[in-house]
Design an enzyme around this catalytic site. Structure first.
Site, PDB file in Angstrom:
ATOM      1  N   GLY A 229      84.470 133.512 -28.821  1.00 53.56           N
ATOM      2  CA  GLY A 229      85.908 133.814 -28.762  1.00 53.56           C
ATOM      3  C   GLY A 229      86.376 134.289 -27.403  1.00 53.56           C
ATOM      4  O   GLY A 229      85.985 133.766 -26.355  1.00 53.56           O
ATOM      5  N   ASN A 303      85.929 144.409 -25.215  1.00 50.88           N
ATOM      6  CA  ASN A 303      86.512 143.324 -26.001  1.00 50.88           C
ATOM      7  C   ASN A 303      86.042 143.293 -27.453  1.00 50.88           C
ATOM      8  O   ASN A 303      86.757 142.791 -28.322  1.00 50.88           O
ATOM      9  CB  ASN A 303      86.198 141.992 -25.316  1.00 50.88           C
ATOM     10  CG  ASN A 303      86.443 140.808 -26.230  1.00 50.88           C
ATOM     11  OD1 ASN A 303      87.575 140.386 -26.435  1.00 50.88           O
ATOM     12  ND2 ASN A 303      85.354 140.275 -26.803  1.00 50.88           N
ATOM     13  N   LEU A 311      96.131 146.379 -47.542  1.00 52.22           N
ATOM     14  CA  LEU A 311      97.293 147.267 -47.492  1.00 52.22           C
ATOM     15  C   LEU A 311      96.798 148.710 -47.463  1.00 52.22           C
ATOM     16  O   LEU A 311      95.723 149.000 -48.008  1.00 52.22           O
ATOM     17  CB  LEU A 311      98.174 147.057 -48.728  1.00 52.22           C
ATOM     18  CG  LEU A 311      98.893 145.704 -48.814  1.00 52.22           C
ATOM     19  CD1 LEU A 311      99.696 145.629 -50.110  1.00 52.22           C
ATOM     20  CD2 LEU A 311      99.805 145.488 -47.618  1.00 52.22           C
ATOM     21  N   TYR A 368      93.449 148.638 -38.247  1.00 52.68           N
ATOM     22  CA  TYR A 368      93.338 147.842 -37.014  1.00 52.68           C
ATOM     23  C   TYR A 368      94.435 148.250 -36.024  1.00 52.68           C
ATOM     24  O   TYR A 368      94.176 148.452 -34.830  1.00 52.68           O
ATOM     25  CB  TYR A 368      93.455 146.366 -37.381  1.00 52.68           C
ATOM     26  CG  TYR A 368      93.301 145.393 -36.239  1.00 52.68           C
ATOM     27  CD1 TYR A 368      92.042 145.132 -35.682  1.00 52.68           C
ATOM     28  CD2 TYR A 368      94.400 144.714 -35.728  1.00 52.68           C
ATOM     29  CE1 TYR A 368      91.893 144.214 -34.655  1.00 52.68           C
ATOM     30  CE2 TYR A 368      94.257 143.791 -34.699  1.00 52.68           C
ATOM     31  CZ  TYR A 368      93.005 143.541 -34.161  1.00 52.68           C
ATOM     32  OH  TYR A 368      92.863 142.630 -33.137  1.00 52.68           O
ATOM     33  N   LYS A 372      94.059 149.718 -32.282  1.00 51.42           N
ATOM     34  CA  LYS A 372      94.509 148.965 -31.109  1.00 51.42           C
ATOM     35  C   LYS A 372      95.601 149.706 -30.337  1.00 51.42           C
ATOM     36  O   LYS A 372      95.693 149.585 -29.120  1.00 51.42           O
ATOM     37  CB  LYS A 372      94.982 147.571 -31.544  1.00 51.42           C
ATOM     38  CG  LYS A 372      93.837 146.685 -32.042  1.00 51.42           C
ATOM     39  CD  LYS A 372      92.801 146.475 -30.938  1.00 51.42           C
ATOM     40  CE  LYS A 372      91.722 145.501 -31.325  1.00 51.42           C
ATOM     41  NZ  LYS A 372      90.733 145.278 -30.249  1.00 51.42           N
ATOM     42  N   THR A 403      91.071 131.727 -32.403  1.00 50.40           N
ATOM     43  CA  THR A 403      89.650 132.087 -32.437  1.00 50.40           C
ATOM     44  C   THR A 403      89.191 132.147 -33.896  1.00 50.40           C
ATOM     45  O   THR A 403      89.986 131.976 -34.811  1.00 50.40           O
ATOM     46  CB  THR A 403      89.388 133.477 -31.808  1.00 50.40           C
ATOM     47  OG1 THR A 403      90.000 134.463 -32.647  1.00 50.40           O
ATOM     48  CG2 THR A 403      89.921 133.593 -30.403  1.00 50.40           C
TER      49      THR A 403
HETATM   50  N1  LIG Z   1      92.091 136.388 -31.857  1.00 47.46           N
HETATM   51  C1  LIG Z   1      93.240 137.032 -31.785  1.00 47.46           C
HETATM   52  O1  LIG Z   1      94.289 136.462 -32.093  1.00 47.46           O
HETATM   53  C2  LIG Z   1      93.303 138.444 -31.304  1.00 47.46           C
HETATM   54  C3  LIG Z   1      94.567 139.048 -31.245  1.00 47.46           C
HETATM   55  C4  LIG Z   1      94.664 140.354 -30.789  1.00 47.46           C
HETATM   56  C5  LIG Z   1      93.534 141.029 -30.400  1.00 47.46           C
HETATM   57  N2  LIG Z   1      92.328 140.430 -30.470  1.00 47.46           N
HETATM   58  C6  LIG Z   1      91.169 141.221 -30.043  1.00 47.46           C
HETATM   59  O2  LIG Z   1      90.426 140.493 -29.088  1.00 47.46           O
HETATM   60  C7  LIG Z   1      89.033 140.838 -29.194  1.00 47.46           C
HETATM   61  C8  LIG Z   1      88.199 139.581 -29.376  1.00 47.46           C
HETATM   62  O3  LIG Z   1      88.683 138.873 -30.495  1.00 47.46           O
HETATM   63  P1  LIG Z   1      88.153 137.450 -30.952  1.00 47.46           P
HETATM   64  O4  LIG Z   1      89.287 136.791 -31.629  1.00 47.46           O
HETATM   65  O5  LIG Z   1      87.450 136.781 -29.844  1.00 47.46           O
HETATM   66  O6  LIG Z   1      87.132 137.933 -32.100  1.00 47.46           O
HETATM   67  P2  LIG Z   1      85.770 137.299 -32.627  1.00 47.46           P
HETATM   68  O7  LIG Z   1      85.602 137.847 -33.981  1.00 47.46           O
HETATM   69  O8  LIG Z   1      85.765 135.810 -32.446  1.00 47.46           O
HETATM   70  O9  LIG Z   1      84.687 137.922 -31.636  1.00 47.46           O
HETATM   71  C9  LIG Z   1      84.432 139.309 -31.574  1.00 47.46           C
HETATM   72  C10 LIG Z   1      83.040 139.521 -31.049  1.00 47.46           C
HETATM   73  O10 LIG Z   1      82.771 140.936 -31.063  1.00 47.46           O
HETATM   74  C11 LIG Z   1      81.461 141.134 -31.536  1.00 47.46           C
HETATM   75  N3  LIG Z   1      81.281 142.473 -32.107  1.00 47.46           N
HETATM   76  C12 LIG Z   1      81.788 142.941 -33.274  1.00 47.46           C
HETATM   77  N4  LIG Z   1      81.325 144.167 -33.527  1.00 47.46           N
HETATM   78  C13 LIG Z   1      80.513 144.503 -32.489  1.00 47.46           C
HETATM   79  C14 LIG Z   1      79.726 145.644 -32.191  1.00 47.46           C
HETATM   80  N5  LIG Z   1      79.687 146.691 -33.010  1.00 47.46           N
HETATM   81  N6  LIG Z   1      78.991 145.654 -31.049  1.00 47.46           N
HETATM   82  C15 LIG Z   1      79.032 144.582 -30.206  1.00 47.46           C
HETATM   83  N7  LIG Z   1      79.753 143.465 -30.451  1.00 47.46           N
HETATM   84  C16 LIG Z   1      80.480 143.422 -31.578  1.00 47.46           C
HETATM   85  C17 LIG Z   1      81.273 140.050 -32.588  1.00 47.46           C
HETATM   86  O11 LIG Z   1      79.910 139.826 -32.879  1.00 47.46           O
HETATM   87  C18 LIG Z   1      81.947 138.866 -31.934  1.00 47.46           C
HETATM   88  O12 LIG Z   1      81.069 138.118 -31.128  1.00 47.46           O
HETATM   89  C19 LIG Z   1      88.932 141.811 -30.365  1.00 47.46           C
HETATM   90  O13 LIG Z   1      88.949 143.122 -29.885  1.00 47.46           O
HETATM   91  C20 LIG Z   1      90.194 141.528 -31.150  1.00 47.46           C
HETATM   92  O14 LIG Z   1      90.588 142.620 -31.919  1.00 47.46           O
HETATM   93  C21 LIG Z   1      92.187 139.154 -30.923  1.00 47.46           C
END
Ligand SMILES: NC(=O)c1ccc[n+]([C@@H]2O[C@H](COP(=O)([O-])OP(=O)(O)OC[C@H]3O[C@@H](n4cnc5c(N)ncnc54)[C@H](O)[C@@H]3O)[C@@H](O)[C@H]2O)c1
Length: 462
Positions: A229, A303, A311, A368, A372, A403
């Site tokens: 991602g 990240n 809810l 969440y 955030k 993603t």
């Molecule tokens: N995709 C979206 O639309 C979106 C929107 C807003 C914010 N975000 C934020 O962006 C970031 C990445 O999101 P994404 O969509 O790529 O998510 P994703 O779920 O595809 O990837 C997240 C990664 O974090 C790793 N991870 C989770 N817990 C962990 C831990 N305890 N230690 C180490 N690694 C850990 C997972 O194994 C995974 O590889 C996140 O913080 C998410 O909240 C994403």
């Protein structure tokens, strides 16, 4: 995740149906490609306002136009000089002299004809002053007015064009503006729309002078959640910019993690960021990485993130604890440990990954959103502390990004998430990665304590 609707309305019959029914037709965004020009057409530079400008001084000439020209743009000062039929790549307005109410009218009227001439994925960028630093009430009010103007223009633009506002603190000038200006006019900011970024004096003077092809050479960049991602894309863009990447993810994801690390010729560190020994292990690993030849600064990208949606009335303690643990407690603990170990020194960068859900709230995401919004609070509180050692702290707040995380959203809500942004589509992981890499650059030394949404100007959290 494919956006089938967007693909459909980009076909000739699909486009015809969408036009007839008045349905959204998302544009294909211009994204950064090696060797591509900075802009798709000339950049028109306008000046507005009855007050003194930071840029149009007799000695400096028009510094804004020079900055753009140095960045590789064809900067023009007069729309009449742009050949008929040529579409503008950007219109950049020096609005630092906007101090009186009629200045807003004049600015709006000057902007109109230029906006009409914009090409696909063009930029409207205003450069103003931070209102909080202005003693004159009317000047502060009209500078704040620029925000409403820019956010509205962003909503009216078509064909992948975006709008933005950079606001200068009194002690910031062209040196600090250079990096943010380059980023916001370039294709790297394809999904950053309707955003306001404050620019202050550089926390580390040498920084703003270091530009070039690989602005992150010498940096060791640790990216958590890098197995897939947004994290994987961030590792890739940081490495392209010259950083040595340490990719971190949970042991269960070590196969994908190795693929990320190998792909960027970096290191993989299998580590659960919530583990009790995570701070210690990270510090030890980074100490060794920073000991390597040429390594001189640390970039930390928090990240890793998870969702456990329900809810509020159905949220149990486990869901609260899991989400707060990964998304907020871990970045706090890891940053504290890196500070204590003295690894965050001059030129260092901390970049948090927040979310538009955190800024605006989102049904079913109390845990969440709290985590955030907490990330935004963390970087704001860290900024002055890191400033003392010449480092910065900022966050990006992604909106809807394609993603695996958003693939879990029910189909109808997913369509809604994409279509309710000004750009009418979801972003790609690389869009967030480009914003993170920009904040990590030396040229961003004047940007600190900021939360930059990468959301295509989503209705939620805009
Ligand atoms: N995709 C979206 O639309 C979106 C929107 C807003 C914010 N975000 C934020 O962006 C970031 C990445 O999101 P994404 O969509 O790529 O998510 P994703 O779920 O595809 O990837 C997240 C990664 O974090 C790793 N991870 C989770 N817990 C962990 C831990 N305890 N230690 C180490 N690694 C850990 C997972 O194994 C995974 O590889 C996140 O913080 C998410 O909240 C994403």
């Amino acid at each position: 995740m494919r956006d089938v609707y967007a693909e459909l309305v980009r076909t000739a019959p699909g486009a015809a149906v969408a036009r007839r029914l008045g349905l959204p037709r998302p544009a294909v965004l211009r994204r950064s490609e090696p060797g591509a020009p900075l802009l798709g057409g000339p950049a028109l530079v306008l000046a507005a306002g009855s007050g003194a400008s930071v840029f149009r001084t007799r000695e400096a000439g028009d510094a804004l136009a020079s900055l753009l020209a140095r960045a590789g743009a064809d900067a023009q000062l007069d729309l009449a000089a742009v050949p008929e039929g040529t579409r503008l790549g950007a219109v950049v307005v020096d609005a630092t002299g906007v101090t009186r109410t009629p200045d807003l009218t004049a600015l709006g009227l000057a902007l109109g004809p230029a906006v009409r001439r914009l090409g696909a994925s063009a930029r409207v960028l205003l450069v103003g002053r931070t209102p909080a630093h202005l003693d004159d009430v009317e000047a502060a009010a009209v500078q704040q007015g620029l925000e409403g103007l820019v956010r509205t223009v962003g909503k009216e633009l078509r064909a992948g064009a975006t709008a933005g506002l950079l606001r200068l603190a009194p002690d910031a000038g062209p040196a600090e503006l250079d990096g943010p200006l380059r980023f916001l006019v370039s294709a790297r900011s394809a999904f950053v729309d309707g955003q306001v970024v404050d620019v202050a004096a550089a926390v580390h003077d040498d920084d703003v002078r270091r530009a070039g092809e690989q602005p992150l050479s010498g940096a060791v960049a640790v990216v958590t959640g890098a197995a897939r991602g947004i994290g994987r894309a961030t590792a890739q863009v940081l490495a392209r910019q010259g950083a040595h990447v340490v990719a971190v993810d949970v042991p269960a994801a070590s196969g994908d993690l190795a693929r990320t690390a190998n792909g960027v010729r970096g290191q993989a560190l299998a580590l659960d960021v919530t583990a009790p020994d995570a701070p210690h292990r990270l510090v030890e690993h980074l100490r060794r990485a920073l000991d390597g030849p040429g390594a001189d600064r640390l970039v930390v990208v928090h990240n890793a993130g998870i969702t456990r949606d329900r809810l509020l009335v159905n949220l149990d303690a486990a869901r609260w604890e899991a989400v707060l643990g990964v998304n907020l407690a871990a970045p706090l603990r890891l940053t504290e440990a890196l500070l204590d170990a003295g690894l965050l020194g001059a030129g260092a960068r901390v970049v948090g990954v927040s979310s538009t859900s955190g800024l605006a709230g989102n049904r079913g995401q109390a845990n969440y959103a709290a985590s955030k919004a907490g990330v935004a609070g963390m970087v704001r509180a860290l900024a002055p502390r890191l400033g003392q050692v010449g480092a910065t702290a900022n966050a990006v707040a992604p909106g809807f990004i394609e993603t695996e995380m958003t693939a879990k959203i029910p189909p109808l809500l997913r369509q809604l998430g994409r279509r309710t942004a000004s750009l009418q589509q979801g972003g790609l992981p690389v869009d967030v990665a480009e914003a993170v890499a920009w904040l990590a650059e030396p040229a961003s030394a004047g940007v600190t304590g900021q939360v930059v949404r990468v959301c295509g100007q989503a209705l939620v959290g805009a």
